[in-house]
Design an enzyme around this catalytic site. Structure first.
Site, mmCIF file in Angstrom:
data_model
loop_
_atom_site.group_PDB
_atom_site.id
_atom_site.type_symbol
_atom_site.label_atom_id
_atom_site.label_comp_id
_atom_site.label_asym_id
_atom_site.label_seq_id
_atom_site.Cartn_x
_atom_site.Cartn_y
_atom_site.Cartn_z
ATOM 1 N N TRP A 40 8.717 1.108 -0.771
ATOM 2 C CA TRP A 40 8.000 1.434 -2.014
ATOM 3 C C TRP A 40 7.316 2.778 -1.844
ATOM 4 O O TRP A 40 6.771 3.070 -0.770
ATOM 5 C CB TRP A 40 6.925 0.377 -2.318
ATOM 6 C CG TRP A 40 7.369 -0.657 -3.288
ATOM 7 C CD1 TRP A 40 7.069 -0.705 -4.624
ATOM 8 C CD2 TRP A 40 8.180 -1.810 -3.017
ATOM 9 N NE1 TRP A 40 7.662 -1.810 -5.195
ATOM 10 C CE2 TRP A 40 8.349 -2.495 -4.240
ATOM 11 C CE3 TRP A 40 8.805 -2.311 -1.888
ATOM 12 C CZ2 TRP A 40 9.081 -3.668 -4.344
ATOM 13 C CZ3 TRP A 40 9.542 -3.469 -1.980
ATOM 14 C CH2 TRP A 40 9.674 -4.132 -3.200
ATOM 15 N N SER A 41 7.266 3.565 -2.929
ATOM 16 C CA SER A 41 6.835 4.952 -2.723
ATOM 17 C C SER A 41 5.350 5.075 -2.396
ATOM 18 O O SER A 41 4.992 5.803 -1.481
ATOM 19 C CB SER A 41 7.238 5.839 -3.890
ATOM 20 O OG SER A 41 6.379 5.709 -4.964
ATOM 21 N N ASP A 43 3.331 2.708 -1.297
ATOM 22 C CA ASP A 43 3.085 1.997 -0.036
ATOM 23 C C ASP A 43 3.392 2.902 1.149
ATOM 24 O O ASP A 43 2.639 2.980 2.118
ATOM 25 C CB ASP A 43 3.957 0.737 0.072
ATOM 26 C CG ASP A 43 3.656 -0.292 -1.008
ATOM 27 O OD1 ASP A 43 3.889 0.020 -2.181
ATOM 28 O OD2 ASP A 43 3.188 -1.401 -0.675
ATOM 29 N N ASP A 176 -0.071 -3.430 -11.204
ATOM 30 C CA ASP A 176 0.901 -3.975 -12.162
ATOM 31 C C ASP A 176 0.322 -4.828 -13.287
ATOM 32 O O ASP A 176 0.616 -4.624 -14.443
ATOM 33 C CB ASP A 176 1.928 -4.840 -11.422
ATOM 34 C CG ASP A 176 2.698 -4.075 -10.370
ATOM 35 O OD1 ASP A 176 2.388 -2.896 -10.125
ATOM 36 O OD2 ASP A 176 3.627 -4.662 -9.793
ATOM 37 N N GLU A 392 -2.539 -9.027 1.584
ATOM 38 C CA GLU A 392 -2.193 -8.115 0.483
ATOM 39 C C GLU A 392 -3.421 -7.853 -0.398
ATOM 40 O O GLU A 392 -3.693 -6.730 -0.806
ATOM 41 C CB GLU A 392 -1.050 -8.740 -0.337
ATOM 42 C CG GLU A 392 -0.464 -7.831 -1.387
ATOM 43 C CD GLU A 392 0.690 -8.507 -2.130
ATOM 44 O OE1 GLU A 392 1.015 -9.682 -1.806
ATOM 45 O OE2 GLU A 392 1.264 -7.870 -3.034
HETATM 46 C C1 2M8 Z 1 3.561 -4.621 -6.353
HETATM 47 O O1 2M8 Z 1 4.564 -4.161 -7.236
HETATM 48 C C2 2M8 Z 1 5.887 -4.715 -7.213
HETATM 49 C C3 2M8 Z 1 6.692 -3.937 -8.257
HETATM 50 O O2 2M8 Z 1 6.745 -2.602 -7.952
HETATM 51 C C4 2M8 Z 1 5.911 -6.196 -7.524
HETATM 52 O O3 2M8 Z 1 5.014 -6.687 -8.220
HETATM 53 O O4 2M8 Z 1 6.855 -6.858 -7.087
HETATM 54 C C5 2M8 Z 1 2.291 -3.777 -6.588
HETATM 55 O O5 2M8 Z 1 1.190 -4.302 -5.899
HETATM 56 C C6 2M8 Z 1 2.560 -2.326 -6.186
HETATM 57 O O6 2M8 Z 1 1.383 -1.549 -6.263
HETATM 58 C C7 2M8 Z 1 3.133 -2.236 -4.779
HETATM 59 O O7 2M8 Z 1 3.531 -0.924 -4.540
HETATM 60 C C8 2M8 Z 1 4.316 -3.192 -4.570
HETATM 61 C C9 2M8 Z 1 4.750 -3.291 -3.101
HETATM 62 O O8 2M8 Z 1 3.637 -3.530 -2.288
HETATM 63 O O9 2M8 Z 1 3.990 -4.508 -5.006
#
Ligand code: 2M8
Length: 424
Positions: A40-41, A43, A176, A392
């Protein structure tokens, strides 16, 4: 029995480093082993800030690996998919985005078609400082990619023409399910059915519209229903634009265009998103033209602006310390105003405390000399991970851990906090 307490700071450092080592795939760090098996960008950018202290060589590889997914338009996708994971390891996988069918997408690697807060230039600066710029080829390779990323945002995503970048999907915010997205998502439904977080159908509908239009800027500008100027995204954009100016100096390039861009973003943040009557920044919905009422942790992110006027810095500190946020939470900072109807201590991005938002506010508070706020955020974050591990996210009242375990940015950013304390 609860999780074992992690003892002193040396033990905490070692535990954080172990999480990063375990989540390293050889080219990048996954956010968490089970739930998020791709890159993930933002992250990666947060993780790189921690890796700069632990394994700067990996921080460099992490960033370069992310930019393998960059599109010809300059877009840095929010997910770069691993080709070795089973297709159903994470939803939505490559089949939702169909990046391979897009002429601008890279060949040989599947990606999403959205972006996330552009923290990468700031991370690159942390890495270059950590290594003393020893690896010239890193900066030489990455600098043009960062410039292209920022050029894309300015060219294709300044939808309001104000200098600010617009989000076209809640996933682009990184926060999100934030309650701030409820009103614009209610408007996205053809029947106006009320929205209160976590409805994947509407998320997928938004993606389908973008995909059908080839992710083109004209569609986003003229027809896409979800277009938001967000204070956190734009504060990160501003911080990275300042970092880009410094990187330009180091790379022997001209920093002036980045300084001018930073000035424009700073002016627009104040003009478009500052709500003087409420004493905080809010997101603006470009489809209604109005500020969104919900006050969230994103509204404090403009503390990252080094030129934020003193009276605004003070207002933000007052609100942050009040019973709306830190003042009524044992483990601040909650994602959303505790006194809002939408606040939910356990719901994803609708109440819990996250290490990455704490870190962003800590960095901003420190830069403005807000030592009370910075010390509070440092202490709260360290207490959370000592008590509950590198989760998390966390319950803001009792600090219990939620979501996945061994979460990379929770570990990485704690390394940066501890390193700041160790620094002379
Ligand atoms: C969460 O986002 C992803 C979609 O991109 C998801 O809900 O599956 C968010 O917390 C986002 O900020 C984060 O980058 C990602 C991966 O940790 O998870």
């Amino acid at each position: 029995m609860g999780p074992r307490l992690i003892g002193d700071e040396t033990a905490l450092w070692a535990a954080a480093a172990r999480v990063l080592d375990a989540n390293w795939t050889g080219a990048a760090t996954v956010p968490s082993p089970g739930l998020y098996p791709h890159q993930w960008s933002w992250d990666s950018a947060f993780t790189g800030i921690g890796l700069a202290h632990h394994r700067p060589d990996r921080a460099e590889t992490e960033l370069l690996s992310l930019f393998r997914g960059q599109w010809a338009t300059g877009l840095v996708p929010h997910i770069v998919f691993s080709s070795t994971e089973p297709r159903r390891a994470y939803f939505p996988g490559p089949e939702l985005w169909l990046s391979a069918a897009q002429p601008a997408a890279p060949r040989g690697v599947d990606t999403s078609g959205l972006t996330q807060p552009p923290l990468q230039a700031l991370t690159a600066l942390h890495v270059v400082r950590a290594t003393g710029g020893a690896d010239r080829s890193f900066l030489t390779s990455l600098y043009p990619c960062l410039v292209a990323q920022h050029a894309y945002l300015a060219r294709d995503r300044d939808i309001g023409g104000s200098g600010l970048v617009s989000l076209c999907h809640p996933w682009e915010s990184g926060l999100d399910d934030s309650p701030a997205w409820d009103p614009p998502l209610t408007a996205v439904d053809p029947h106006g059915a009320a929205y209160a977080g976590g409805d994947h159908d509407r998320y997928v509908t938004l993606v389908a519209g973008m995909r059908a239009a080839g992710y083109r800027a004209e569609y986003l500008r003229d027809d896409h229903p979800f277009v938001i100027e967000d204070p956190l995204f734009n504060a990160v954009y501003l911080a990275s634009t300042h970092a880009l100016a410094e990187l330009a100096d180091l790379a022997g390039a001209d920093p002036r265009p980045h300084r001018e861009a930073a000035e424009r973003i700073h002016d627009a943040l104040l003009e478009r998103l500052w709500d003087g009557s409420a004493g905080c920044f809010r997101a603006r919905d470009l489809r209604t033209g109005r500020l969104i009422r919900e006050t969230t942790v994103a509204g404090f992110a403009p503390l990252l602006d080094p030129e934020l006027p003193d009276e605004i810095v003070r207002s933000l500190a007052d609100l942050l310390l009040s019973a709306h946020f830190a003042g009524a939470a044992g483990y601040p900072v909650p994602t959303c105003d505790i006194q809002s109807e939408a606040f939910d201590r356990g719901a994803y991005w609708r109440g819990p405390t996250w290490v990455n938002t704490n870190w962003l506010l800590w960095a901003g508070a420190r830069a403005h000399g807000l030592s009370t706020v910075a010390d509070l955020l440092f202490g709260s974050t360290v207490r959370l991970v000592r008590q509950s591990g590198f989760r998390e996210y966390f319950d803001p009242f009792d600090g219990s851990g939620r979501g996945s375990h061994d979460f990379s940015w929770s570990a990485a950013l704690v390394l940066d906090l501890l390193a700041a304390r160790r620094a002379p």
